[in-house]
Design a protein around this motif. Sequence first.
Motif, PDB file in Angstrom:
ATOM      1  N   LEU A   1       4.961   2.356   3.591  1.00 55.24           N
ATOM      2  CA  LEU A   1       4.471   1.696   2.380  1.00 55.24           C
ATOM      3  C   LEU A   1       5.148   2.225   1.125  1.00 55.24           C
ATOM      4  CD1 LEU A   1       0.811   1.809   3.604  1.00 55.24           C
ATOM      5  CD2 LEU A   1       2.177  -0.282   3.362  1.00 55.24           C
ATOM      6  N   ASP A   2       5.604   3.477   1.154  1.00 60.88           N
ATOM      7  CA  ASP A   2       6.347   4.038   0.024  1.00 60.88           C
ATOM      8  C   ASP A   2       7.698   3.352  -0.117  1.00 60.88           C
ATOM      9  OD1 ASP A   2       4.412   5.836  -0.829  1.00 60.88           O
ATOM     10  OD2 ASP A   2       5.256   7.522   0.280  1.00 60.88           O
ATOM     11  N   ALA A   3       8.417   3.233   0.995  1.00 61.52           N
ATOM     12  CA  ALA A   3       9.745   2.613   0.964  1.00 61.52           C
ATOM     13  C   ALA A   3       9.660   1.154   0.523  1.00 61.52           C
ATOM     14  CB  ALA A   3      10.418   2.718   2.330  1.00 61.52           C
ATOM     15  N   ALA A   4       8.545   0.507   0.840  1.00 63.65           N
ATOM     16  CA  ALA A   4       8.355  -0.892   0.456  1.00 63.65           C
ATOM     17  C   ALA A   4       7.813  -1.022  -0.975  1.00 63.65           C
ATOM     18  CB  ALA A   4       7.409  -1.579   1.436  1.00 63.65           C
ATOM     19  N   ASN A   5       7.632   0.124  -1.641  1.00 64.94           N
ATOM     20  CA  ASN A   5       7.191   0.166  -3.044  1.00 64.94           C
ATOM     21  C   ASN A   5       5.792  -0.398  -3.282  1.00 64.94           C
ATOM     22  OD1 ASN A   5       9.562   1.411  -4.082  1.00 64.94           O
ATOM     23  ND2 ASN A   5      10.604  -0.564  -3.924  1.00 64.94           N
ATOM     24  N   TRP A   6       4.873  -0.194  -2.326  1.00 68.43           N
ATOM     25  CA  TRP A   6       3.476  -0.564  -2.552  1.00 68.43           C
ATOM     26  C   TRP A   6       2.810   0.567  -3.330  1.00 68.43           C
ATOM     27  CZ3 TRP A   6       1.784  -5.288  -2.088  1.00 68.43           C
ATOM     28  CH2 TRP A   6       2.461  -6.170  -1.239  1.00 68.43           C
ATOM     29  N   THR A   7       2.194   0.225  -4.454  1.00 73.58           N
ATOM     30  CA  THR A   7       1.565   1.213  -5.333  1.00 73.58           C
ATOM     31  C   THR A   7       0.214   0.685  -5.809  1.00 73.58           C
ATOM     32  OG1 THR A   7       2.614   0.279  -7.294  1.00 73.58           O
ATOM     33  CG2 THR A   7       3.810   2.053  -6.167  1.00 73.58           C
ATOM     34  N   ASP A   8      -0.424   1.439  -6.675  1.00 64.26           N
ATOM     35  CA  ASP A   8      -1.686   1.048  -7.303  1.00 64.26           C
ATOM     36  C   ASP A   8      -2.719   0.634  -6.248  1.00 64.26           C
ATOM     37  OD1 ASP A   8      -3.475   0.641  -9.399  1.00 64.26           O
ATOM     38  OD2 ASP A   8      -2.893  -1.461  -9.641  1.00 64.26           O
ATOM     39  N   TRP A   9      -2.928   1.496  -5.269  1.00 65.66           N
ATOM     40  CA  TRP A   9      -3.901   1.235  -4.209  1.00 65.66           C
ATOM     41  C   TRP A   9      -5.310   1.260  -4.782  1.00 65.66           C
ATOM     42  CZ3 TRP A   9      -2.646  -0.346   0.568  1.00 65.66           C
ATOM     43  CH2 TRP A   9      -1.298  -0.219   0.931  1.00 65.66           C
TER      44      TRP A   9
ATOM     45  N   THR B   1     -12.258   6.281  -3.916  1.00 63.30           N
ATOM     46  CA  THR B   1     -11.088   7.076  -4.224  1.00 63.30           C
ATOM     47  C   THR B   1     -10.080   6.744  -3.133  1.00 63.30           C
ATOM     48  OG1 THR B   1     -12.429   8.844  -5.163  1.00 63.30           O
ATOM     49  CG2 THR B   1     -10.199   9.425  -4.464  1.00 63.30           C
ATOM     50  N   VAL B   2      -8.859   6.438  -3.523  1.00 62.39           N
ATOM     51  CA  VAL B   2      -7.836   6.063  -2.545  1.00 62.39           C
ATOM     52  C   VAL B   2      -6.736   7.113  -2.552  1.00 62.39           C
ATOM     53  CG1 VAL B   2      -6.190   4.296  -1.820  1.00 62.39           C
ATOM     54  CG2 VAL B   2      -8.353   3.617  -2.890  1.00 62.39           C
ATOM     55  N   ASP B   3      -6.442   7.655  -1.378  1.00 65.70           N
ATOM     56  CA  ASP B   3      -5.404   8.668  -1.202  1.00 65.70           C
ATOM     57  C   ASP B   3      -4.238   8.034  -0.442  1.00 65.70           C
ATOM     58  OD1 ASP B   3      -3.753  10.776  -0.508  1.00 65.70           O
ATOM     59  OD2 ASP B   3      -5.334  11.991   0.389  1.00 65.70           O
ATOM     60  N   ALA B   4      -3.103   7.902  -1.117  1.00 63.67           N
ATOM     61  CA  ALA B   4      -1.920   7.297  -0.499  1.00 63.67           C
ATOM     62  C   ALA B   4      -0.812   8.317  -0.258  1.00 63.67           C
ATOM     63  CB  ALA B   4      -1.420   6.152  -1.382  1.00 63.67           C
ATOM     64  N   THR B   5      -1.161   9.602  -0.147  1.00 67.92           N
ATOM     65  CA  THR B   5      -0.134  10.627   0.034  1.00 67.92           C
ATOM     66  C   THR B   5       0.597  10.490   1.368  1.00 67.92           C
ATOM     67  OG1 THR B   5      -1.788  12.214   0.812  1.00 67.92           O
ATOM     68  CG2 THR B   5      -1.204  12.302  -1.516  1.00 67.92           C
ATOM     69  N   LEU B   6      -0.009   9.828   2.354  1.00 69.44           N
ATOM     70  CA  LEU B   6       0.660   9.617   3.645  1.00 69.44           C
ATOM     71  C   LEU B   6       1.102   8.165   3.817  1.00 69.44           C
ATOM     72  CD1 LEU B   6      -1.582  11.821   5.976  1.00 69.44           C
ATOM     73  CD2 LEU B   6       0.658  12.369   4.996  1.00 69.44           C
ATOM     74  N   ALA B   7       1.326   7.471   2.701  1.00 73.37           N
ATOM     75  CA  ALA B   7       1.725   6.064   2.749  1.00 73.37           C
ATOM     76  C   ALA B   7       3.050   5.867   3.479  1.00 73.37           C
ATOM     77  CB  ALA B   7       1.796   5.485   1.343  1.00 73.37           C
ATOM     78  N   SER B   8       3.925   6.857   3.452  1.00 72.61           N
ATOM     79  CA  SER B   8       5.204   6.730   4.173  1.00 72.61           C
ATOM     80  C   SER B   8       4.978   6.647   5.682  1.00 72.61           C
ATOM     81  CB  SER B   8       6.126   7.901   3.844  1.00 72.61           C
ATOM     82  OG  SER B   8       5.542   9.116   4.296  1.00 72.61           O
TER      83      SER B   8
END
Length: 115
Positions: free
Chosen positions: A34-42, A59-66
Amino acid sequence: MALNPANVAPISAYAGDTLTQTFRLTSDGAAIDLDAANWTDWRAQYRTSVFSPEALDFTVDATLASEGKITVELPASQTEELQGSGVYDLQASQGEVVRTWLKGTIEWTKGVTRG
């Protein structure tokens, strides 16, 4: 082509407990970077119904989005008075595009031990 959000199996949770849930987003069985695909603002919200004007923000944690992993959490202080069932969804942005990735329900059970 718009993609419909994935339906998640109902979550059973105790009112008054912290609710933490990690979702692994995949395509054809492989984790989506999801990082490489530039998904943000979860963002994720819970409501007693889709029509309810009141919402609780996860609360949304996207630290493991990759690795395709997104974790949402509602603290015990927010779940204490919840009962019955309600709905939630999870969305993100990719530039100007907003996508709801998944949706589901939460079934609340009142806990026995209370503060």
